[in-house]
Write a protein that holds these residues in place. Structure first.
Motif, mmCIF file in Angstrom:
data_model
loop_
_atom_site.group_PDB
_atom_site.id
_atom_site.type_symbol
_atom_site.label_atom_id
_atom_site.label_comp_id
_atom_site.label_asym_id
_atom_site.label_seq_id
_atom_site.Cartn_x
_atom_site.Cartn_y
_atom_site.Cartn_z
ATOM 1 N N ILE A 140 -39.127 -50.647 5.357
ATOM 2 C CA ILE A 140 -38.225 -50.727 4.230
ATOM 3 C C ILE A 140 -37.337 -49.437 4.579
ATOM 4 C CG2 ILE A 140 -38.008 -50.300 1.676
ATOM 5 C CD1 ILE A 140 -40.830 -50.866 1.401
ATOM 6 N N SER A 141 -36.012 -49.796 4.282
ATOM 7 C CA SER A 141 -34.851 -48.745 4.354
ATOM 8 C C SER A 141 -34.002 -48.690 3.167
ATOM 9 C CB SER A 141 -33.960 -49.064 5.608
ATOM 10 O OG SER A 141 -32.884 -48.130 5.753
ATOM 11 N N MET A 142 -33.989 -47.492 2.677
ATOM 12 C CA MET A 142 -33.109 -47.484 1.314
ATOM 13 C C MET A 142 -32.109 -46.428 1.576
ATOM 14 S SD MET A 142 -36.573 -47.540 -1.480
ATOM 15 C CE MET A 142 -35.250 -47.224 -2.889
ATOM 16 N N GLU A 143 -30.740 -46.755 0.783
ATOM 17 C CA GLU A 143 -29.895 -45.952 0.949
ATOM 18 C C GLU A 143 -29.976 -44.704 -0.109
ATOM 19 O OE1 GLU A 143 -27.113 -45.677 2.966
ATOM 20 O OE2 GLU A 143 -27.958 -47.443 4.146
ATOM 21 N N PRO A 144 -29.149 -43.442 -0.022
ATOM 22 C CA PRO A 144 -29.336 -42.471 -1.009
ATOM 23 C C PRO A 144 -29.015 -42.972 -2.318
ATOM 24 C CG PRO A 144 -27.785 -41.684 1.032
ATOM 25 C CD PRO A 144 -28.280 -43.140 1.215
ATOM 26 N N LYS A 145 -29.839 -42.448 -3.234
ATOM 27 C CA LYS A 145 -29.672 -42.684 -4.914
ATOM 28 C C LYS A 145 -29.646 -44.456 -5.082
ATOM 29 C CE LYS A 145 -26.840 -38.768 -5.891
ATOM 30 N NZ LYS A 145 -25.589 -38.264 -6.389
ATOM 31 N N SER A 146 -30.779 -44.926 -4.234
ATOM 32 C CA SER A 146 -31.206 -46.217 -4.670
ATOM 33 C C SER A 146 -32.504 -46.681 -5.078
ATOM 34 C CB SER A 146 -30.804 -47.033 -3.232
ATOM 35 O OG SER A 146 -31.950 -46.648 -2.390
ATOM 36 N N LEU A 147 -32.711 -47.714 -5.695
ATOM 37 C CA LEU A 147 -34.133 -47.865 -6.316
ATOM 38 C C LEU A 147 -34.604 -49.506 -5.908
ATOM 39 C CD1 LEU A 147 -35.964 -48.109 -8.857
ATOM 40 C CD2 LEU A 147 -34.019 -49.379 -10.328
ATOM 41 N N PHE A 148 -35.779 -49.314 -5.501
ATOM 42 C CA PHE A 148 -36.520 -50.705 -5.396
ATOM 43 C C PHE A 148 -37.197 -50.847 -6.664
ATOM 44 C CE2 PHE A 148 -39.992 -52.157 -1.991
ATOM 45 C CZ PHE A 148 -39.327 -53.721 -2.376
#
Length: 476
Positions: free
Chosen positions: A76-84
């Motif tokens: 899983i890769s998430m950008e800054p200030k992101s929500l799963f």
């Protein structure tokens, strides 16, 4: 005497094998022989989803009778200030924070609990348990490696997500109910219910900062726990809202309380006293073995009880440049491994004594070794090799080393063993005792050459090269 006989029997099986074992290397359905690459290297990835805010890919477990248990590996890769977004799965999930910081919200004893996770932290999320994940690292991507245990799955896909706040199909699982059902369930008007549950959302991972026009749901989730109740009160008391907005606010409060429980001081207590703590492999776990050539850690359910529920263990190994993790077998579990940094070689043997595979490995590669199969890893002379993985048992693993000062050959040493090899006991003893190091051995002669990283990798997996490299890149 009994232990010696058992070890001798194990050695006999490893050295000689039986013809019937080879039959297990064939496809269960088609009967076609699997190549070493397809048998041991997990190279066929599936993109589960991708949004502007992040993505998830999964490597599906191999089929076949030789594997004790199947396991899928997710990235899983998430950008800054992101929500799963809030969801629950049909599979047990163990997450490992490879890089970054996250806030994990989840249900524990019918209350909302939250944990701050950092690089090296582990956390287990049981199947059917609602959770969400927020990237709280300032200006930093969040990279997560996870094991997906399919033993509780529906068997429809690799795994199945049930999104509470919207997802891949831009709808919550609650959207599947007719408006009349939702009106009754939430005690709200059809207008408000349809406004909430018919909205088009941004997918499973969405931004939660003002520059990306966050929804009311994502605004709520990015708040600290002690601000959530104040925000809910503000939503209810804002005198400048028109009547429709007031109705929406009341509905959101009912929805949040229905799904996550009431936001109050009980959540604070539950977070610290009730829900299991995270476990940091770098800070909390001491090396089970360490010498001048590297170290190894193996975490089991006795040390971290949450691992006992899915019956999964965790391992972390770092080999210094040119060193070797001695040939060994795992008698109780398969081992799913991800190369975190560096490059080197992987050697695997078949039970009948023939070579199964010799291949170069590097950052981002994922491989699996079935229990009982002898194997070893060798670091390049250019630098260290670090790998992380999951084992299919939460019991304390006791690998049987086939060489080195702690090998089972030394334990078995005697006339029976020398007779099995067809040499004198003195000759065998001299050969076995020549290695003074244990577990992790100096092996510059066997390590790949200094320019191995520049050469084309043998049997290079075609999996998630660029994506996995980002997720597992060395940050220490």
């Amino acid at each position: 005497m009994g232990n010696k006989t058992t070890l001798l029997l194990l050695l006999f099986v490893l050295c000689h094998g039986v013809a019937t074992t080879t039959m297990a290397f064939h496809d269960d359905e088609g009967g076609d022989k699997k190549s070493p690459k397809s048998l041991f290297l997990m190279s066929n990835s599936t993109r589960v989803f991708k949004t502007d805010a992040g993505e998830m890919r999964v490597l599906k477990s191999h089929g076949g009778r030789i594997f004790y248990r199947h396991m899928h590996i997710g990235f899983i890769s998430m950008e800054p200030k992101s929500l799963f977004v809030p969801q629950y799965l049909d599979s047990n999930l163990i997450i490992f924070i490879r890089r970054g910081e996250a806030k994990l919200g989840f249900i524990y004893d019918d209350e909302l609990a939250e944990r701050r996770l950092k690089t090296g932290d582990l956390y287990m999320i049981p199947s059917g348990s609602a959770f969400y994940l927020v990237n709280i690292g300032e200006g930093q991507r969040l990279h997560v490696i996870c094991s997906i245990d399919p033993s509780t799955s529906l068997g429809l896909e690799t795994f199945q997500s049930f999104y509470i706040g919207g997802g891949a199909n831009s709808h919550s699982v609650l959207s599947g109910f007719e408006p009349a059902i939702l009106e009754t369930a939430f005690n709200e008007s059809r207008t408000v219910v349809e406004e909430i549950f018919s909205k088009e959302l941004d997918g499973p991972i969405m931004f939660v900062d003002d520059s990306h026009a966050p929804s009311l749901w994502t605004k709520f989730l990015q708040l600290k726990k002690d601000d959530k109740e104040q925000q809910l009160k503000k939503m209810m008391q804002d005198q400048e809202e028109d009547e429709e907005e007031k109705q929406t606010s009341r509905s959101w409060r009912k929805l949040l309380e229905t799904v996550f429980g009431k936001v109050n001081e009980k959540i604070e207590n539950k977070d610290t006293a009730g829900s299991p703590a995270s476990y940091n492999l770098y800070d909390d776990k001491k090396a089970d073995f360490k010498n001048a050539y590297g170290w190894s850690k193996a975490l089991h359910g006795g040390e971290y009880p949450p691992l006992s529920e899915p019956d999964i263990g965790v391992l972390l190994v770092k080999l210094s440049a040119g060193s070797m993790l001695a040939p060994h077998v795992n008698p109780i579990s398969d081992e799913y491994t991800i190369v975190l940094s560096g490059y080197g070689e992987l050697h695997i043997g078949y039970p009948n004594g023939s070579k199964a595979m010799k291949t170069k490995i590097k950052q981002g590669d994922v491989f699996v070794v079935p229990r009982y199969f002898p194997f070893c890893q060798v670091a390049s002379r250019d630098g260290p090799l670090e790998f992380f993985g999951f084992s299919t048992s939460a019991r304390k693993n006791k690998p049987q080393f086939l060489a080195g000062a702690a090998s089972l050959l030394r334990t078995l040493m005697g006339p029976e063993l020398s007779a099995a090899f067809g040499v004198s006991e003195d000759t065998l003893r001299r050969a076995v005792d020549a290695q003074h190091e244990a577990v992790i051995l100096p092996s510059a002669w066997a390590a790949p050459p200094e320019n191995a990283g520049k050469l084309k990798m043998e049997e290079e997996p075609n999996a998630i090269r660029s994506f996995a490299n980002d997720v597992v890149m060395d940050v220490f």
